[in-house]
Design a protein around this motif. Structure first.
Motif, PDB file in Angstrom:
ATOM      1  N   GLN A 174      31.823  31.863  29.523  1.00  0.00           N
ATOM      2  CA  GLN A 174      30.789  31.680  28.502  1.00  0.00           C
ATOM      3  C   GLN A 174      29.429  31.323  29.083  1.00  0.00           C
ATOM      4  OE1 GLN A 174      32.662  28.630  26.149  1.00  0.00           O
ATOM      5  NE2 GLN A 174      33.379  30.133  24.655  1.00  0.00           N
ATOM      6  N   ALA A 175      29.303  31.372  30.388  1.00  0.00           N
ATOM      7  CA  ALA A 175      28.058  30.879  30.992  1.00  0.00           C
ATOM      8  C   ALA A 175      27.232  31.990  31.635  1.00  0.00           C
ATOM      9  CB  ALA A 175      28.381  29.809  32.031  1.00  0.00           C
ATOM     10  N   SER A 176      27.426  33.247  31.157  1.00  0.00           N
ATOM     11  CA  SER A 176      26.709  34.323  31.847  1.00  0.00           C
ATOM     12  C   SER A 176      25.198  34.158  31.753  1.00  0.00           C
ATOM     13  CB  SER A 176      27.156  35.698  31.339  1.00  0.00           C
ATOM     14  OG  SER A 176      27.244  35.690  29.955  1.00  0.00           O
ATOM     15  N   GLY A 177      24.708  33.588  30.640  1.00  0.00           N
ATOM     16  CA  GLY A 177      23.267  33.346  30.506  1.00  0.00           C
ATOM     17  C   GLY A 177      22.758  32.415  31.598  1.00  0.00           C
ATOM     18  N   GLU A 178      23.445  31.293  31.780  1.00  0.00           N
ATOM     19  CA  GLU A 178      23.051  30.337  32.821  1.00  0.00           C
ATOM     20  C   GLU A 178      23.191  30.965  34.209  1.00  0.00           C
ATOM     21  OE1 GLU A 178      24.876  29.737  30.240  1.00  0.00           O
ATOM     22  OE2 GLU A 178      24.624  27.703  29.456  1.00  0.00           O
ATOM     23  N   ARG A 179      24.238  31.746  34.381  1.00  0.00           N
ATOM     24  CA  ARG A 179      24.447  32.391  35.680  1.00  0.00           C
ATOM     25  C   ARG A 179      23.292  33.348  35.973  1.00  0.00           C
ATOM     26  NH1 ARG A 179      29.672  31.366  37.344  1.00  0.00           N
ATOM     27  NH2 ARG A 179      31.142  30.852  35.712  1.00  0.00           N
ATOM     28  N   LEU A 180      22.882  34.129  34.954  1.00  0.00           N
ATOM     29  CA  LEU A 180      21.761  35.054  35.167  1.00  0.00           C
ATOM     30  C   LEU A 180      20.468  34.277  35.404  1.00  0.00           C
ATOM     31  CD1 LEU A 180      22.526  37.858  32.543  1.00  0.00           C
ATOM     32  CD2 LEU A 180      22.757  37.990  35.014  1.00  0.00           C
ATOM     33  N   LEU A 239      26.933  36.974  45.788  1.00  0.00           N
ATOM     34  CA  LEU A 239      26.456  37.719  44.614  1.00  0.00           C
ATOM     35  C   LEU A 239      27.598  38.495  43.964  1.00  0.00           C
ATOM     36  CD1 LEU A 239      22.989  38.854  45.973  1.00  0.00           C
ATOM     37  CD2 LEU A 239      23.405  37.281  44.087  1.00  0.00           C
ATOM     38  N   LEU A 240      28.498  39.029  44.802  1.00  0.00           N
ATOM     39  CA  LEU A 240      29.676  39.718  44.259  1.00  0.00           C
ATOM     40  C   LEU A 240      30.508  38.743  43.436  1.00  0.00           C
ATOM     41  CD1 LEU A 240      31.406  42.579  44.918  1.00  0.00           C
ATOM     42  CD2 LEU A 240      32.921  40.892  45.907  1.00  0.00           C
ATOM     43  N   GLN A 241      30.680  37.516  43.959  1.00  0.00           N
ATOM     44  CA  GLN A 241      31.450  36.516  43.224  1.00  0.00           C
ATOM     45  C   GLN A 241      30.695  36.049  41.979  1.00  0.00           C
ATOM     46  OE1 GLN A 241      34.690  35.632  43.629  1.00  0.00           O
ATOM     47  NE2 GLN A 241      34.437  37.443  44.908  1.00  0.00           N
ATOM     48  N   GLY A 242      29.364  36.001  42.094  1.00  0.00           N
ATOM     49  CA  GLY A 242      28.550  35.666  40.921  1.00  0.00           C
ATOM     50  C   GLY A 242      28.800  36.669  39.808  1.00  0.00           C
ATOM     51  N   TYR A 243      28.788  37.948  40.177  1.00  0.00           N
ATOM     52  CA  TYR A 243      29.004  38.983  39.164  1.00  0.00           C
ATOM     53  C   TYR A 243      30.443  38.970  38.653  1.00  0.00           C
ATOM     54  CZ  TYR A 243      29.218  43.286  36.611  1.00  0.00           C
ATOM     55  OH  TYR A 243      29.414  44.187  35.602  1.00  0.00           O
ATOM     56  N   ARG A 244      31.382  38.571  39.522  1.00  0.00           N
ATOM     57  CA  ARG A 244      32.787  38.526  39.110  1.00  0.00           C
ATOM     58  C   ARG A 244      32.962  37.613  37.883  1.00  0.00           C
ATOM     59  NH1 ARG A 244      36.396  36.392  37.258  1.00  0.00           N
ATOM     60  NH2 ARG A 244      38.575  36.206  37.830  1.00  0.00           N
ATOM     61  N   PHE A 245      32.186  36.519  37.823  1.00  0.00           N
ATOM     62  CA  PHE A 245      32.318  35.615  36.673  1.00  0.00           C
ATOM     63  C   PHE A 245      31.404  36.006  35.519  1.00  0.00           C
ATOM     64  CE2 PHE A 245      34.456  33.375  40.003  1.00  0.00           C
ATOM     65  CZ  PHE A 245      35.575  32.916  39.332  1.00  0.00           C
ATOM     66  N   VAL A 286      26.972  29.813  43.178  1.00  0.00           N
ATOM     67  CA  VAL A 286      27.147  30.731  42.046  1.00  0.00           C
ATOM     68  C   VAL A 286      28.237  30.240  41.080  1.00  0.00           C
ATOM     69  CG1 VAL A 286      26.350  32.746  43.338  1.00  0.00           C
ATOM     70  CG2 VAL A 286      28.799  32.270  43.217  1.00  0.00           C
ATOM     71  N   LYS A 287      28.727  29.016  41.303  1.00  0.00           N
ATOM     72  CA  LYS A 287      29.784  28.437  40.467  1.00  0.00           C
ATOM     73  C   LYS A 287      30.954  29.405  40.291  1.00  0.00           C
ATOM     74  CE  LYS A 287      26.797  25.249  38.100  1.00  0.00           C
ATOM     75  NZ  LYS A 287      26.085  24.880  36.900  1.00  0.00           N
ATOM     76  N   PRO A 288      31.711  29.588  41.366  1.00  0.00           N
ATOM     77  CA  PRO A 288      32.760  30.605  41.334  1.00  0.00           C
ATOM     78  C   PRO A 288      34.020  30.142  40.601  1.00  0.00           C
ATOM     79  CG  PRO A 288      32.715  29.555  43.471  1.00  0.00           C
ATOM     80  CD  PRO A 288      31.640  28.899  42.656  1.00  0.00           C
ATOM     81  N   TYR A 289      33.841  29.773  39.352  1.00  0.00           N
ATOM     82  CA  TYR A 289      34.987  29.374  38.540  1.00  0.00           C
ATOM     83  C   TYR A 289      34.648  29.662  37.079  1.00  0.00           C
ATOM     84  CZ  TYR A 289      31.776  25.425  38.870  1.00  0.00           C
ATOM     85  OH  TYR A 289      30.639  24.665  38.921  1.00  0.00           O
ATOM     86  N   LEU A 290      35.686  29.756  36.263  1.00  0.00           N
ATOM     87  CA  LEU A 290      35.499  30.093  34.859  1.00  0.00           C
ATOM     88  C   LEU A 290      34.845  28.926  34.125  1.00  0.00           C
ATOM     89  CD1 LEU A 290      36.441  32.720  33.482  1.00  0.00           C
ATOM     90  CD2 LEU A 290      38.328  31.404  32.523  1.00  0.00           C
ATOM     91  N   ILE A 291      33.767  29.216  33.381  1.00  0.00           N
ATOM     92  CA  ILE A 291      33.159  28.174  32.558  1.00  0.00           C
ATOM     93  C   ILE A 291      33.395  28.561  31.103  1.00  0.00           C
ATOM     94  CG2 ILE A 291      31.003  27.033  31.908  1.00  0.00           C
ATOM     95  CD1 ILE A 291      29.999  27.576  34.749  1.00  0.00           C
ATOM     96  N   ASN A 292      34.214  27.776  30.437  1.00  0.00           N
ATOM     97  CA  ASN A 292      34.551  28.054  29.053  1.00  0.00           C
ATOM     98  C   ASN A 292      34.790  26.712  28.365  1.00  0.00           C
ATOM     99  OD1 ASN A 292      35.877  28.693  26.612  1.00  0.00           O
ATOM    100  ND2 ASN A 292      36.596  30.629  27.474  1.00  0.00           N
TER     101      ASN A 292
END
Lengths: 111, 232
Positions: free
Chosen positions: B182-188, B169-175, B112-118
């Motif tokens: 800035q990567a919520s689209g890719e995350r979804l 999934l909780l960590q996925g939603y955390r980001f 879920v890439k648990p880090y900030l993507i910006n």
């Protein structure tokens, strides 16, 4: 290149299951209040009109869709070999489609 | 006090077994981890378990006590039915005794890439958030990755390789919920999948067992809501 995205599926069926549940939850109380008397004549009169026929047919469709999606979830959870799961999907889809045709036939026979 | 503890030694040919222990131990104010340490010190030094911070912060001593996933270090001994049955977390491969192989769990966490993507240039000091934006992350960032939730989830038991599980999934939603990401689209995109996300049937065992009192089911619900909003 390896695809990293999801299958982009799952949301549609999940949403259909929710929408069908909402329709059933709305239809049942309306149906309960509409029925006039419990005798044959009351029931007959209720299902004579096209709106009730259509609403009831839609209810059966919603129920069967809801049930099939739920069944699909159970099959994905427990039946892992595709050779088993795929025929089961189609078998139940066919059976439920038959139920729908049957229900529509019954509803439209009310003259 | 009486205990029944799951034992497995990979170096012996024997199968896993339950071993009974009896020890003089005053449970007053003590936790399960205290008893495990006392057993190891006094009775059986071969008994193996993970522990580190011993105060519910590191998340390394998740075990199943009397059928419930808990952190041994914060679970009071008082009130537990005896013999107290202690097993490793369910559905993960056991390495030895109470130690499980968390590789699968971490693989889902990494996914879920648990880090900030910006991708914007880094600001001089920090990326600012309003108090409201920061409040969105409450109930998400506190996760200590102990694995109690994921290993109590029947959907994870049935599809451990493909369902991400409540913790990831909780960590996925955390980001996704982070205003700086800035990567919520890719995350979804990644999460929209019949297995990764939609194996969750809202059983809520995760909420029931989380030692930090978090609510992964709610986070999963919010991911689904975002997917619906995006689709419609």
């Amino acid at each position: 290149m390896r695809q990293v995205g999801g299958a982009h599926r799952g949301l549609d069926l999940w949403l259909v299951q929710r929408v069908s549940a909402v329709y059933m939850a709305l239809f049942l109380p309306v149906f309960w209040f509409c029925r006039a008397g419990t005798g044959y004549t009351g029931w007959h009169a209720l299902f004579l009109g096209l709106p009730m026929k259509a609403a009831a047919a839609l209810f059966v469709a919603a129920l069967l869709l809801h049930a099939w999606i739920g069944l699909r979830e159970i099959l994905i959870d427990y039946v892992h070999p595709l050779a088993w799961r795929l025929p089961l999907y189609f078998l139940f889809a066919l059976a439920y489609a038959g139920c729908l045709v049957w229900a529509v036939d019954i509803l439209w026979k009310v003259q | 006090m009486r205990f029944r503890i799951y034992r497995y030694d990979p170096e012996s040919i024997g199968k896993p077994r339950m071993q009974d222990y009896e020890i003089e131990f005053d449970p007053q104010g003590k936790k399960v981890l205290d008893a495990l340490i006392a057993l190891k010190d006094g009775l059986d030094e071969s008994l193996t378990f993970r522990r580190s911070c011993r105060e519910g912060v590191c998340g390394s001593d998740g075990v199943n006590v009397n059928g419930r996933n808990v952190l041994a270090c914060v679970t009071p001994l008082e009130g537990l039915k005896q013999p107290i049955e202690i097993r490793p977390l369910p559905r993960l491969p056991v390495i030895r005794d109470l130690i499980v192989d968390m590789a699968q769990f971490y693989q889902h966490y990494r996914a879920v890439k648990p880090y900030l993507i910006n991708l914007e240039p880094e600001p001089e000091s920090e990326r600012l958030q309003s108090p409201e934006e920061r409040a969105e992350l409450d109930g998400l960032w506190e996760c200590i990755l102990c694995g109690c939730c994921t290993t109590s989830c029947p959907s994870f038991w049935w599809n451990p390789e493909r369902f991400l599980g409540p913790a990831a999934l909780l960590q996925g939603y955390r980001f996704i919920a982070d205003s700086r990401d800035q990567a919520s689209g890719e995350r979804l995109d990644f999460l929209e999948d019949p297995y990764r996300l939609f194996r969750c049937h809202g059983i809520m065992n995760c909420v029931e067992v989380c030692p930090k009192g978090l609510n992964p089911t709610q986070a999963i619900g919010k991911i689904k809501t975002l997917l619906v909003k995006r689709a419609l």
